[in-house]
Design an enzyme around this catalytic site. Structure first.
Site, PDB file in Angstrom:
ATOM      1  CG  ASP A  74      -6.419   0.563  -1.309  1.00 53.89           C
ATOM      2  OD1 ASP A  74      -5.589   1.499  -1.219  1.00 53.89           O
ATOM      3  OD2 ASP A  74      -6.493  -0.355  -0.463  1.00 53.89           O
TER       4      ASP A  74
ATOM      5  CG  ASP B 132      -2.864  -0.799  -2.841  1.00 52.02           C
ATOM      6  OD1 ASP B 132      -2.743   0.311  -2.269  1.00 52.02           O
ATOM      7  OD2 ASP B 132      -3.674  -1.668  -2.453  1.00 52.02           O
TER       8      ASP B 132
ATOM      9  CB  SER C 149      -0.964  -0.021   1.189  1.00 51.55           C
ATOM     10  OG  SER C 149      -1.897   1.024   1.111  1.00 51.55           O
TER      11      SER C 149
ATOM     12  CG  ASP D 129      -2.955   3.927  -2.079  1.00 47.24           C
ATOM     13  OD1 ASP D 129      -3.688   3.854  -3.084  1.00 47.24           O
ATOM     14  OD2 ASP D 129      -2.992   3.094  -1.166  1.00 47.24           O
TER      15      ASP D 129
END
Length: 464
Positions: free
Chosen positions: A234, A232, A95, A230
């Site tokens: 999400d 990844d 993340s 960000d």
């Protein structure tokens, strides 16, 4: 940090995410949770992600089921693909945390894993490899296109027509999808800030240097907005035309209003101005984390399956629990953190109303939030500090004396204090990283920023 596991997945230092450890967690997930006979695998742009993804794919196949390699793609695109196919999924990502760390996010065929799934996975660790005929490894490249199509179908090719939108590409796994989607919706896209190295962007804690960069880009390129995610993808990041970052819970409120949501499930740290908005009939406050938001949404839908339920987090990740009507078509539920919807919906709503994004935000009730974090704070030290403030009014009153009299204490998640002047300060150790977060709410943007700076300094002096 030693690898930690929870409902947000497994995270740890890359050097400690050994092939043996990654294989163990992958096997445990497969044996403890439903998979539908298939596990889809995605990854972000961290340099360690390809090797970890290869271990995950080989382990899935060794368990006798099908592994599907979807390559680099946003986490919500992976979730959409797995939900559509009735398959499980594993995302290789850390993340927003730095590139020396990585992790795994797990999805069952119905969505994100729950606290029950978490316990089952932990109980299944340490088992030997299966003695069975291996499954196959397939490669698919269409999941990103299906994710884009979800939004082009619902919003149409003129939803953002006439807008000039910058895309801060950095190392976001959504950088190509962002450009493709915004262009398909009619916007003129200006790519900015591409990086071959991984940049750990946290949408809740954008540093002053990056904010200054945004302001410069918006002025230089005449942008109506600048958007990003960000690592990844999400969590969204959106600025107005001046480069001012719009908090994720403001994006969530605007998105919910534009889609006709009436019931909101949000973490206790979300901006409370939604309670002053006539658009929403019910607000359910939860602990921080998408699994808690999803559990609350599911409870609301169990009580009334037709309820227009949505959820979001202050980091901007948006969860849609009902079939919504977009400007051009229907938008099916997607109860996992999404970045594209809270980027597109506020921009489309502003354009449809003939307003700038800043004007749309300014019309909301005047409550302002600010948030940031301290990194490299040992989790146990952070928890001990919170426990001291929670359990002993003396140290608590002394630490918060600069803000005045405490009127209420909320222990839903961490320590959230309300003060006589209306200020709110919320302290919480991260559950899956050595970080300590501080959230502030006040009646002016300047006051929120000043209180945040005050307590970040006080926390640093106590915890470092």
């Amino acid at each position: 940090m030693a690898p930690k596991f929870g409902t947000s997945g497994l995270r740890g230092l890359v050097v400690e995410l050994t092939p043996e450890l990654v294989a163990d967690y992958t096997r445990a997930f497969i044996r403890a949770c439903p998979t539908g006979g298939t596990v889809m695998v995605g990854q972000d742009y961290r340099p360690s992600s390809p090797d970890i993804a290869e271990v995950v794919l080989r382990t899935i196949a060794a368990e006798g089921i099908t592994a599907v390699d979807l390559g680099t793609l946003p986490t919500p695109a992976l979730a959409l693909a797995s939900l559509t196919a009735g398959a499980a999924a594993i995302m290789v990502t850390g993340s927003h945390i730095p590139a020396d760390r990585n992790g795994l996010k797990f999805y069952v065929p119905t969505g994100e894993i729950t606290k029950h799934d978490e316990g089952a996975i932990l109980s299944a660790l340490g088992q030997p490899p299966a003695e069975t005929a291996p499954g196959r490894i397939e490669v698919r490249t269409d999941a990103g296109a299906r994710y884009v199509e979800r939004y082009t179908t619902a919003f149409g090719d003129a939803a953002l027509a006439g807008l000039r939108i910058g895309v801060y590409e950095h190392s976001s796994v959504a950088r190509e999808i962002l450009k493709e989607t915004l262009t398909a919706l009619g916007a003129t896209v200006v790519p900015l800030g591409f990086s071959d190295t991984f940049i750990p962007v946290d949408t809740e804690a954008v540093d002053p240097e990056t904010r200054a960069l945004f302001r410069g880009w918006c002025a230089e390129h005449g942008l109506d907005a600048l958007v990003s995610t960000d690592g990844d993808a999400d969590r969204p990041m959106v600025t107005d035309a001046s480069g001012e970052v719009i908090p994720g819970d403001i994006l969530g409120a605007l998105t919910s209003r534009s889609l006709g949501a009436r019931v909101l499930c949000v973490p206790v740290s979300a901006n409370s101005m939604i309670r002053q908005m006539p658009d929403f009939e019910r607000i359910v406050a939860t602990k921080i984390g998408s699994p808690f938001v999803i559990a609350a949404m599911e409870a609301q839908l169990a009580a009334d399956p037709t309820a227009p339920v949505a959820g979001y987090e202050p980091n901007g990740g948006y969860l849609l629990g009902f079939t919504a009507q977009g400007p051009a078509g229907l938008l099916a539920p997607l109860m996992t953190r999404d970045c594209l919807l809270p980027i597109i919906a506020p921009l489309a709503a502003a354009k449809a109303a003939g307003l700038s994004l800043a004007d749309l935000v300014a019309a909301l009730p005047p409550r302002f939030t600010a948030a940031d974090r301290l990194t490299e704070i040992p989790t146990e030290k952070a928890k001990d500090f919170i426990a001291t403030l929670r359990d002993d009014p003396g140290p608590r009153d002394a630490f918060f004396a600069p803000t005045g009299r405490i009127t209420s204490v909320d222990l839903t998640d961490g320590l959230r204090l309300s003060f006589a002047d209306g200020t709110v300060v919320h302290l919480r150790p991260s559950g899956n990283a050595p970080e300590f977060r501080c959230y502030v709410e006040a009646d002016s943007k300047q006051a929120a920023a000043e209180v945040l700076a005050l307590y970040l300094d006080k926390l640093a002096a106590r915890l470092r």
